[in-house]
Design an enzyme around this catalytic site. Sequence first.
Site, PDB file in Angstrom:
ATOM      1  N   HIS A  67       5.801  -9.883   0.662  1.00 35.72           N
ATOM      2  CA  HIS A  67       4.424 -10.166   0.230  1.00 35.72           C
ATOM      3  C   HIS A  67       4.424 -10.845  -1.139  1.00 35.72           C
ATOM      4  O   HIS A  67       5.435 -10.839  -1.838  1.00 35.72           O
ATOM      5  CB  HIS A  67       3.565  -8.897   0.173  1.00 35.72           C
ATOM      6  N   ASN A  80      -6.493  -2.453 -10.385  1.00 36.72           N
ATOM      7  CA  ASN A  80      -6.418  -1.354 -11.349  1.00 36.72           C
ATOM      8  C   ASN A  80      -7.830  -0.877 -11.656  1.00 36.72           C
ATOM      9  O   ASN A  80      -8.696  -1.691 -12.015  1.00 36.72           O
ATOM     10  CB  ASN A  80      -5.713  -1.824 -12.634  1.00 36.72           C
ATOM     11  N   GLU A 126      -0.679  -9.021  -1.249  1.00 39.79           N
ATOM     12  CA  GLU A 126      -0.970  -7.684  -1.791  1.00 39.79           C
ATOM     13  C   GLU A 126      -1.917  -7.824  -2.976  1.00 39.79           C
ATOM     14  O   GLU A 126      -1.568  -8.444  -3.992  1.00 39.79           O
ATOM     15  CB  GLU A 126       0.337  -7.008  -2.253  1.00 39.79           C
ATOM     16  N   HIS A 136       0.730 -21.122  -6.565  1.00 42.01           N
ATOM     17  CA  HIS A 136      -0.403 -20.989  -5.655  1.00 42.01           C
ATOM     18  C   HIS A 136       0.012 -20.191  -4.420  1.00 42.01           C
ATOM     19  O   HIS A 136       1.199 -19.979  -4.170  1.00 42.01           O
ATOM     20  CB  HIS A 136      -0.932 -22.365  -5.227  1.00 42.01           C
ATOM     21  N   ARG A 183      -2.980  -9.490  -9.041  1.00 46.39           N
ATOM     22  CA  ARG A 183      -3.885  -8.483  -9.564  1.00 46.39           C
ATOM     23  C   ARG A 183      -5.299  -9.064  -9.576  1.00 46.39           C
ATOM     24  O   ARG A 183      -5.473 -10.238  -9.927  1.00 46.39           O
ATOM     25  CB  ARG A 183      -3.465  -8.063 -10.974  1.00 46.39           C
ATOM     26  N   GLU A 228      -3.778 -23.103  -1.836  1.00 43.01           N
ATOM     27  CA  GLU A 228      -3.540 -24.389  -1.160  1.00 43.01           C
ATOM     28  C   GLU A 228      -3.849 -24.231   0.316  1.00 43.01           C
ATOM     29  O   GLU A 228      -3.396 -23.275   0.958  1.00 43.01           O
ATOM     30  CB  GLU A 228      -2.068 -24.791  -1.337  1.00 43.01           C
TER      31      GLU A 228
HETATM   32  C1  LIG Z   1       4.283  -0.898  -2.694  1.00 40.61           C
HETATM   33  C2  LIG Z   1       4.791  -2.151  -3.343  1.00 40.61           C
HETATM   34  O1  LIG Z   1       4.348  -3.269  -2.594  1.00 40.61           O
HETATM   35  C3  LIG Z   1       4.286  -2.366  -4.747  1.00 40.61           C
HETATM   36  O2  LIG Z   1       4.089  -3.498  -5.156  1.00 40.61           O
HETATM   37  S1  LIG Z   1       4.088  -0.995  -5.765  1.00 40.61           S
HETATM   38  C4  LIG Z   1       4.570  -1.751  -7.335  1.00 40.61           C
HETATM   39  C5  LIG Z   1       3.911  -1.106  -8.502  1.00 40.61           C
HETATM   40  N1  LIG Z   1       2.478  -1.356  -8.478  1.00 40.61           N
HETATM   41  C6  LIG Z   1       1.665  -0.652  -9.278  1.00 40.61           C
HETATM   42  O3  LIG Z   1       2.048   0.252  -9.986  1.00 40.61           O
HETATM   43  C7  LIG Z   1       0.196  -1.099  -9.219  1.00 40.61           C
HETATM   44  C8  LIG Z   1      -0.555  -0.722 -10.477  1.00 40.61           C
HETATM   45  C9  LIG Z   1       0.031  -1.292 -11.782  1.00 40.61           C
HETATM   46  N2  LIG Z   1      -0.812  -0.903 -12.889  1.00 40.61           N
HETATM   47  C10 LIG Z   1       0.097  -2.819 -11.738  1.00 40.61           C
HETATM   48  O4  LIG Z   1      -0.887  -3.474 -12.162  1.00 40.61           O
HETATM   49  O5  LIG Z   1       1.119  -3.352 -11.243  1.00 40.61           O
HETATM   50  C11 LIG Z   1       4.531  -1.681  -9.746  1.00 40.61           C
HETATM   51  O6  LIG Z   1       5.653  -1.347 -10.082  1.00 40.61           O
HETATM   52  N3  LIG Z   1       3.852  -2.659 -10.405  1.00 40.61           N
HETATM   53  C12 LIG Z   1       4.461  -3.347 -11.540  1.00 40.61           C
HETATM   54  C13 LIG Z   1       4.633  -4.818 -11.191  1.00 40.61           C
HETATM   55  O7  LIG Z   1       5.032  -5.578 -12.091  1.00 40.61           O
HETATM   56  O8  LIG Z   1       4.365  -5.186 -10.057  1.00 40.61           O
HETATM   57 NI    NI Z   2       4.442  -5.069  -3.887  1.00 39.42          NI
END
Ligand SMILES: C[C@@H](O)C(=O)SC[C@H](NC(=O)CC[C@H](N)C(=O)O)C(=O)NCC(=O)O
Ligand code: NI
Length: 146
Positions: free
Chosen positions: A5, A66, A62, A80, A9, A123
């Site tokens: 994926h 937050n 994905e 993109h 954010r 795109e």
């Molecule tokens: C399940 C798998 O697909 C993930 O991407 S979990 C990764 C994890 N994500 C989070 O903690 C989401 C909330 C966090 N505050 C954020 O904004 O990423 C993670 O390790 N994220 C850090 C990253 O850099 O992706």
């Molecule tokens: Ni992920």
Amino acid sequence: MRFLHTMVRVKDLHASLHFYCDLLRLKEVKRYESEQGKFSLIYLAAPDDAEQSKATESPLLELTYNWDTEDYDDGRNFGHLAYEVTNIYDTCTFLQDNGITINRPPRDGHMAFIRSPDGISIELLQKGDALAPRSPWQEMENTGTW
Ligand SMILES: C[C@@H](O)C(=O)SC[C@H](NC(=O)CC[C@H](N)C(=O)O)C(=O)NCC(=O)O
Ligand code: NI
């Protein structure tokens, strides 16, 4: 190794689900909510992939939401997301009719760019090499009226 994926954010989950699901017609295939981490992960498949029996094994988008608002700088290293469409003119007409700016109109019937509510570049590529059937967009292209 298999590509799983791309994660982006999003600041406004409602606006993002409207953009990606209602307008781009992506399908939510799974969701993870973390009370402890105070975030939601929503996984979206392209409609054609979602129709397959293994939608969750297709490349997904994905969305990370937050729950506490954060400012995300415009990471210039990210390029993109690209999706293939059946008829790029029909897609752009539908998107424009629903308030989306076509940042790069589909010249030559192959490629167009729009942006998500968070400014992520999307795109859109015409499926196959055949030019999309003639449409008002091409007349506008030919007469330079956009
Ligand atoms: C399940 C798998 O697909 C993930 O991407 S979990 C990764 C994890 N994500 C989070 O903690 C989401 C909330 C966090 N505050 C954020 O904004 O990423 C993670 O390790 N994220 C850090 C990253 O850099 O992706
Ligand atoms: Ni992920």
